[in-house]
Motif scaffolding. Structure first.
Motif, PDB file in Angstrom:
ATOM      1  N   THR A   1       6.745  -3.989   9.819  1.00  4.59           N
ATOM      2  CA  THR A   1       6.990  -5.431   9.835  1.00  4.59           C
ATOM      3  C   THR A   1       7.530  -5.859   8.474  1.00  4.59           C
ATOM      4  O   THR A   1       7.555  -5.073   7.531  1.00  4.59           O
ATOM      5  CB  THR A   1       5.688  -6.225  10.119  1.00  4.59           C
ATOM      6  N   ILE A   2       7.939  -7.130   8.388  1.00 10.44           N
ATOM      7  CA  ILE A   2       8.339  -7.684   7.092  1.00 10.44           C
ATOM      8  C   ILE A   2       7.397  -8.831   6.750  1.00 10.44           C
ATOM      9  O   ILE A   2       6.800  -9.449   7.632  1.00 10.44           O
ATOM     10  CB  ILE A   2       9.807  -8.154   7.074  1.00 10.44           C
ATOM     11  N   ASP A   3       7.253  -9.092   5.460  1.00 14.12           N
ATOM     12  CA  ASP A   3       6.321 -10.119   4.989  1.00 14.12           C
ATOM     13  C   ASP A   3       7.021 -11.011   3.981  1.00 14.12           C
ATOM     14  O   ASP A   3       7.833 -10.545   3.186  1.00 14.12           O
ATOM     15  CB  ASP A   3       5.108  -9.445   4.334  1.00 14.12           C
ATOM     16  N   HIS A   4       6.700 -12.294   4.027  1.00 12.14           N
ATOM     17  CA  HIS A   4       7.173 -13.240   3.021  1.00 12.14           C
ATOM     18  C   HIS A   4       6.191 -13.190   1.853  1.00 12.14           C
ATOM     19  O   HIS A   4       5.000 -13.444   2.038  1.00 12.14           O
ATOM     20  CB  HIS A   4       7.210 -14.657   3.592  1.00 12.14           C
ATOM     21  N   VAL A   5       6.675 -12.854   0.663  1.00 12.07           N
ATOM     22  CA  VAL A   5       5.809 -12.801  -0.518  1.00 12.07           C
ATOM     23  C   VAL A   5       5.200 -14.183  -0.743  1.00 12.07           C
ATOM     24  O   VAL A   5       3.987 -14.314  -0.868  1.00 12.07           O
ATOM     25  CB  VAL A   5       6.593 -12.317  -1.763  1.00 12.07           C
TER      26      VAL A   5
ATOM     27  N   GLU B   1      14.870 -11.839  -2.112  1.00 13.11           N
ATOM     28  CA  GLU B   1      13.871 -11.862  -3.180  1.00 13.11           C
ATOM     29  C   GLU B   1      12.473 -12.212  -2.679  1.00 13.11           C
ATOM     30  O   GLU B   1      11.502 -12.026  -3.404  1.00 13.11           O
ATOM     31  CB  GLU B   1      14.279 -12.863  -4.270  1.00 13.11           C
ATOM     32  N   ASN B   2      12.361 -12.743  -1.454  1.00 14.42           N
ATOM     33  CA  ASN B   2      11.056 -13.169  -0.948  1.00 14.42           C
ATOM     34  C   ASN B   2      10.560 -12.311   0.217  1.00 14.42           C
ATOM     35  O   ASN B   2       9.419 -12.453   0.625  1.00 14.42           O
ATOM     36  CB  ASN B   2      11.121 -14.640  -0.509  1.00 14.42           C
ATOM     37  N   LEU B   3      11.381 -11.436   0.752  1.00 15.40           N
ATOM     38  CA  LEU B   3      10.978 -10.599   1.875  1.00 15.40           C
ATOM     39  C   LEU B   3      10.769  -9.160   1.437  1.00 15.40           C
ATOM     40  O   LEU B   3      11.543  -8.616   0.652  1.00 15.40           O
ATOM     41  CB  LEU B   3      12.047 -10.628   2.975  1.00 15.40           C
ATOM     42  N   VAL B   4       9.695  -8.539   1.942  1.00 12.61           N
ATOM     43  CA  VAL B   4       9.415  -7.132   1.674  1.00 12.61           C
ATOM     44  C   VAL B   4       8.976  -6.456   2.969  1.00 12.61           C
ATOM     45  O   VAL B   4       8.469  -7.107   3.884  1.00 12.61           O
ATOM     46  CB  VAL B   4       8.311  -6.946   0.598  1.00 12.61           C
ATOM     47  N   ALA B   5       9.148  -5.148   3.024  1.00 17.32           N
ATOM     48  CA  ALA B   5       8.634  -4.367   4.149  1.00 17.32           C
ATOM     49  C   ALA B   5       7.114  -4.287   4.010  1.00 17.32           C
ATOM     50  O   ALA B   5       6.585  -4.222   2.899  1.00 17.32           O
ATOM     51  CB  ALA B   5       9.245  -2.977   4.147  1.00 17.32           C
TER      52      ALA B   5
ATOM     53  N   CYS C   1      -1.652  -4.542   6.313  1.00 20.40           N
ATOM     54  CA  CYS C   1      -1.526  -5.401   5.123  1.00 20.40           C
ATOM     55  C   CYS C   1      -0.994  -6.782   5.503  1.00 20.40           C
ATOM     56  O   CYS C   1      -1.438  -7.794   4.951  1.00 20.40           O
ATOM     57  CB  CYS C   1      -0.610  -4.761   4.091  1.00 20.40           C
ATOM     58  N   ASN C   2      -0.060  -6.835   6.451  1.00 17.24           N
ATOM     59  CA  ASN C   2       0.508  -8.109   6.869  1.00 17.24           C
ATOM     60  C   ASN C   2      -0.568  -8.994   7.494  1.00 17.24           C
ATOM     61  O   ASN C   2      -0.644 -10.187   7.207  1.00 17.24           O
ATOM     62  CB  ASN C   2       1.652  -7.868   7.858  1.00 17.24           C
ATOM     63  N   ASN C   3      -1.432  -8.416   8.328  1.00 21.13           N
ATOM     64  CA  ASN C   3      -2.514  -9.191   8.941  1.00 21.13           C
ATOM     65  C   ASN C   3      -3.567  -9.607   7.919  1.00 21.13           C
ATOM     66  O   ASN C   3      -4.102 -10.715   7.986  1.00 21.13           O
ATOM     67  CB  ASN C   3      -3.162  -8.399  10.078  1.00 21.13           C
TER      68      ASN C   3
ATOM     69  N   CYS D   1       0.805  -1.227   0.000  1.00 24.56           N
ATOM     70  CA  CYS D   1       0.000   0.000   0.000  1.00 24.56           C
ATOM     71  C   CYS D   1       0.838   1.278   0.000  1.00 24.56           C
ATOM     72  O   CYS D   1       0.306   2.352  -0.267  1.00 24.56           O
ATOM     73  CB  CYS D   1      -0.952   0.010   1.193  1.00 24.56           C
ATOM     74  N   GLY D   2       2.107   1.209   0.320  1.00 26.86           N
ATOM     75  CA  GLY D   2       2.975   2.375   0.294  1.00 26.86           C
ATOM     76  C   GLY D   2       3.024   3.172   1.589  1.00 26.86           C
ATOM     77  O   GLY D   2       3.746   4.154   1.676  1.00 26.86           O
TER      78      GLY D   2
END
Length: 165
Positions: free
Chosen positions: A92-96, A108-112, A117-119, A86-87
């Motif tokens: 937190t960090i999330d696994h795509v 390559e699989n982790l993003v802020a 959004c994470n929940n 969402c910008g």
């Protein structure tokens, strides 16, 4: 005070403490390239200028596989503390690709990601949520990542760090 250390080929190696830099200069293992205005440092062999940037007299071989380790702090820094979905501000960090589905702890699989959004995403992929990533996650690059200690770079170091980029 911190000092930038350059290899004999002007490649940035690391940032060391002021004391370590003075020891390298006094032992003739490095020469001062950029000085700090002010009082010199007095030693048994005379006065030495305060170093901001030093150049090693001998070339030090650096392993090419200097990979940046994956950390939570590193992922947030790479993404500018912005959510990949969402910008908004990310905490937190999330696994795509979720770990439960074989997703790795890799650049390559982790993003802020923001907490909301994470929940919402939970154990699903962005495609299943019909979400788009704002950017493709990649390993970080550049001297700020490979040269230890340049996170808080001194303005005097910029010309030397740009040579390596």
């Amino acid at each position: 005070m911190r000092t930038l250390v350059l290899n004999a080929g002007y490649e940035p190696l690391a940032v060391v403490s002021f004391k370590r830099a003075v020891v390298l200069v006094m032992n003739a293992k490095a020469t001062i390239i950029e000085r700090v205005e002010g009082d010199p440092v007095w030693g048994a062999q005379g006065a030495v200028d305060r170093p901001a940037v030093i150049l090693l007299t001998r070339y030090v071989r650096v392993p090419q596989s200097r990979r940046v380790p994956v950390t939570r702090r590193g992922v947030l820094r790479r993404d500018g503390n912005r959510c990949a979905y969402c910008g908004k501000g990310a905490t937190t960090i999330d696994h795509v690709l979720p770990r439960s589905r074989g997703g790795a702890d890799s650049w390559e699989n982790l993003v802020a990601c923001c907490l909301k959004c994470n929940n919402l995403k939970g154990d699903r992929t962005p495609a299943e949520m019909r979400w788009d990533l704002r950017y493709a996650p990649r390993p970080p690059h550049g001297t700020q990542w490979t040269v230890r200690g340049t996170e808080r770079a001194d303005p005097r170091w910029e010309p030397y760090l740009e040579l390596a980029a």
